[in-house]
Design a protein around this motif. Structure first.
Motif, PDB file in Angstrom:
ATOM      1  N   UNK A 182      -7.537 -13.256  11.588  1.00 46.60           N
ATOM      2  CA  UNK A 182      -8.306 -14.384  11.063  1.00 46.60           C
ATOM      3  C   UNK A 182      -8.875 -14.051   9.690  1.00 46.60           C
ATOM      4  N   UNK A 183      -9.479 -12.857   9.576  1.00 48.48           N
ATOM      5  CA  UNK A 183     -10.128 -12.484   8.316  1.00 48.48           C
ATOM      6  C   UNK A 183      -9.115 -12.318   7.184  1.00 48.48           C
ATOM      7  N   UNK A 184      -7.920 -11.844   7.506  1.00 49.13           N
ATOM      8  CA  UNK A 184      -6.923 -11.593   6.469  1.00 49.13           C
ATOM      9  C   UNK A 184      -6.154 -12.851   6.074  1.00 49.13           C
ATOM     10  N   UNK A 185      -5.808 -13.685   7.070  1.00 41.60           N
ATOM     11  CA  UNK A 185      -4.916 -14.806   6.805  1.00 41.60           C
ATOM     12  C   UNK A 185      -5.620 -16.160   6.753  1.00 41.60           C
ATOM     13  N   UNK A 186      -6.847 -16.229   7.286  1.00 38.01           N
ATOM     14  CA  UNK A 186      -7.645 -17.448   7.181  1.00 38.01           C
ATOM     15  C   UNK A 186      -9.067 -17.083   6.741  1.00 38.01           C
ATOM     16  N   UNK A 199      -7.697  -1.621  12.371  1.00 38.35           N
ATOM     17  CA  UNK A 199      -6.928  -2.377  11.381  1.00 38.35           C
ATOM     18  C   UNK A 199      -5.463  -1.958  11.529  1.00 38.35           C
ATOM     19  N   UNK A 200      -4.514  -2.888  11.361  1.00 40.99           N
ATOM     20  CA  UNK A 200      -3.109  -2.554  11.643  1.00 40.99           C
ATOM     21  C   UNK A 200      -2.513  -1.453  10.772  1.00 40.99           C
ATOM     22  N   UNK A 201      -2.965  -1.316   9.530  1.00 41.57           N
ATOM     23  CA  UNK A 201      -2.316  -0.324   8.661  1.00 41.57           C
ATOM     24  C   UNK A 201      -2.723   1.112   9.014  1.00 41.57           C
ATOM     25  N   UNK A 223     -11.582   1.648   4.239  1.00 42.36           N
ATOM     26  CA  UNK A 223     -12.218   1.112   3.033  1.00 42.36           C
ATOM     27  C   UNK A 223     -11.203   0.593   2.014  1.00 42.36           C
ATOM     28  N   UNK A 224      -9.986   1.124   2.043  1.00 43.31           N
ATOM     29  CA  UNK A 224      -8.948   0.643   1.126  1.00 43.31           C
ATOM     30  C   UNK A 224      -8.557  -0.800   1.415  1.00 43.31           C
ATOM     31  N   UNK A 225      -8.799  -1.227   2.652  1.00 44.16           N
ATOM     32  CA  UNK A 225      -8.432  -2.585   3.056  1.00 44.16           C
ATOM     33  C   UNK A 225      -9.650  -3.471   3.288  1.00 44.16           C
ATOM     34  N   UNK A 226     -10.832  -2.895   3.245  1.00 45.72           N
ATOM     35  CA  UNK A 226     -12.066  -3.647   3.458  1.00 45.72           C
ATOM     36  C   UNK A 226     -13.130  -3.083   2.529  1.00 45.72           C
ATOM     37  N   UNK A 227     -13.144  -3.503   1.277  1.00 47.24           N
ATOM     38  CA  UNK A 227     -14.070  -2.923   0.300  1.00 47.24           C
ATOM     39  C   UNK A 227     -15.537  -3.158   0.620  1.00 47.24           C
ATOM     40  N   UNK A 228     -15.845  -4.168   1.438  1.00 45.14           N
ATOM     41  CA  UNK A 228     -17.242  -4.444   1.805  1.00 45.14           C
ATOM     42  C   UNK A 228     -17.521  -3.943   3.217  1.00 45.14           C
ATOM     43  N   UNK A 229     -17.090  -2.709   3.509  1.00 46.17           N
ATOM     44  CA  UNK A 229     -17.192  -2.147   4.855  1.00 46.17           C
ATOM     45  C   UNK A 229     -18.503  -1.396   5.053  1.00 46.17           C
ATOM     46  N   UNK A 230     -19.102  -1.615   6.234  1.00 49.48           N
ATOM     47  CA  UNK A 230     -20.236  -0.828   6.715  1.00 49.48           C
ATOM     48  C   UNK A 230     -19.828  -0.191   8.034  1.00 49.48           C
ATOM     49  N   UNK A 286      -0.863  -5.830   0.390  1.00 47.89           N
ATOM     50  CA  UNK A 286      -1.746  -6.700  -0.383  1.00 47.89           C
ATOM     51  C   UNK A 286      -2.280  -7.864   0.443  1.00 47.89           C
ATOM     52  N   UNK A 287      -1.553  -8.241   1.489  1.00 49.59           N
ATOM     53  CA  UNK A 287      -1.978  -9.366   2.333  1.00 49.59           C
ATOM     54  C   UNK A 287      -2.878  -8.913   3.472  1.00 49.59           C
ATOM     55  N   UNK A 288      -2.994  -7.622   3.672  1.00 47.88           N
ATOM     56  CA  UNK A 288      -3.710  -7.111   4.845  1.00 47.88           C
ATOM     57  C   UNK A 288      -5.096  -6.596   4.469  1.00 47.88           C
ATOM     58  N   UNK A 289      -5.794  -7.374   3.655  1.00 47.81           N
ATOM     59  CA  UNK A 289      -7.116  -6.965   3.191  1.00 47.81           C
ATOM     60  C   UNK A 289      -8.192  -7.934   3.671  1.00 47.81           C
ATOM     61  N   UNK A 290      -9.358  -7.364   3.922  1.00 45.55           N
ATOM     62  CA  UNK A 290     -10.520  -8.124   4.378  1.00 45.55           C
ATOM     63  C   UNK A 290     -11.507  -8.199   3.222  1.00 45.55           C
TER      64      UNK A 290
END
Length: 287
Positions: free
Chosen positions: A106-110, A124-126, A252-259, A224-228
């Motif tokens: 949902x977060x990645x595609x919508x 995360x899938x990657x 963090x490479x796929x979710x720059x706003x990660x906590x 590039x499509x698998x980012x939050x």
């Protein structure tokens, strides 16, 4: 708690809700082998401030459960939840185990439908595929997936009043929370749905599991499509023996706003073992 039946994309789904619908919504997505009621301990602790919504996802509980493996592709699982929240979004989305894969989808595609993403012991899938392909600790820990994908595994797990299903998890983790009335409730749900639908999530997944010590080539993924891009909270209990911390490295490479937040004294089943801690972390992070 209220339990209703809703039509999502022309199919019937059971949905549990807690709290006032006027409050900000948290969509709560369960994993294997649970159902929407698994969120009760967390939802009751958050329902004074949030409208908590927990569906029985496709193949689970009393929701739509087709036999065809192809009906459990991630796009279809995510699509179910798009139907559920499209008139409400953006909402907070929280996922555990397999529910995390739908939450990430949902977060990645919508991204228009997700304001905040919360994952509790999910991957995360990657980074997960990277570690399952490496032939190391996560590959070894994930060998049970090959068994689940085998034809007839649902019959094996259902035998002896679901004895083998329970043993699958209790061998290495604390399942003392699943007893008494709660265990009876889970068994009733498993009897209603059967196990084929929930196990079809594993069969439909494109994830590759390497044999221990035998690494395989990492599949080509659309990185590039698998980012939050929304704020993302990862809650982790290190006692998990199915999902290992190494499979969250590089998130963090796929979710720059990660906590990141850790829960002690728990494993994969942290939602049941430490519900106060999980609810407090969620409340404090959402502010």
């Amino acid at each position: 708690m209220d339990v209703t039946t809703r039509a999502l994309g022309g199919h019937s789904f059971t949905v549990r809700t807690w709290g006032d619908a006027a409050h900000p919504m948290i969509l709560m997505l369960h994993g294997f082998p649970e159902y929407g009621g698994a969120w009760d301990e967390i939802a009751t602790r958050l329902s004074d401030r949030y409208y908590c919504v927990a569906p029985d996802q496709r193949g689970y509980g009393t929701s739509y459960a087709p036999d065809d493996v192809g009906e459990y592709a991630t796009s279809k699982l995510v699509g179910d939840m798009v139907h559920l929240i499209a008139d409400r979004g953006p909402v907070i989305v929280m996922g555990h185990d397999w529910g995390a894969s739908v939450a990430y989808g949902l977060a990645m595609f919508r991204p228009d439908l997700v304001s905040h993403l919360i994952i509790a012991n999910g991957v995360h899938p990657v980074p997960f595929q990277r570690e399952m392909a490496a032939g190391g600790a996560q590959s070894e820990a994930s060998q049970y997936i090959n068994f689940l994908r085998s034809e007839g595994s649902e019959d094996t797990l259902a035998a002896d009043d679901f004895g083998k299903l329970l043993k699958l998890f209790s061998a290495k983790m604390d399942m003392s929370w699943l007893a008494g009335d709660r265990l009876n409730a889970y068994k009733a749900v498993w009897r209603q749905s059967g196990l084929r639908g929930m196990i079809n999530w594993y069969r439909a997944s494109p994830l590759i599991v390497a044999d221990p010590g035998v690494p395989v080539e990492m599949p080509d993924l659309p990185l590039d499509r698998l980012k939050v891009h929304c704020p993302h909270l990862l809650i982790w209990a290190d006692g998990d023996t199915a999902l290992l911390p190494i499979s969250t490295e590089g998130l963090e490479d796929f979710a720059p706003s990660l906590t990141r937040a850790h829960v002690s004294g728990a494993d994969h089943w942290l939602l049941h073992q430490q519900p106060d801690s999980v609810a407090d972390i969620v409340s404090n992070w959402l502010g």
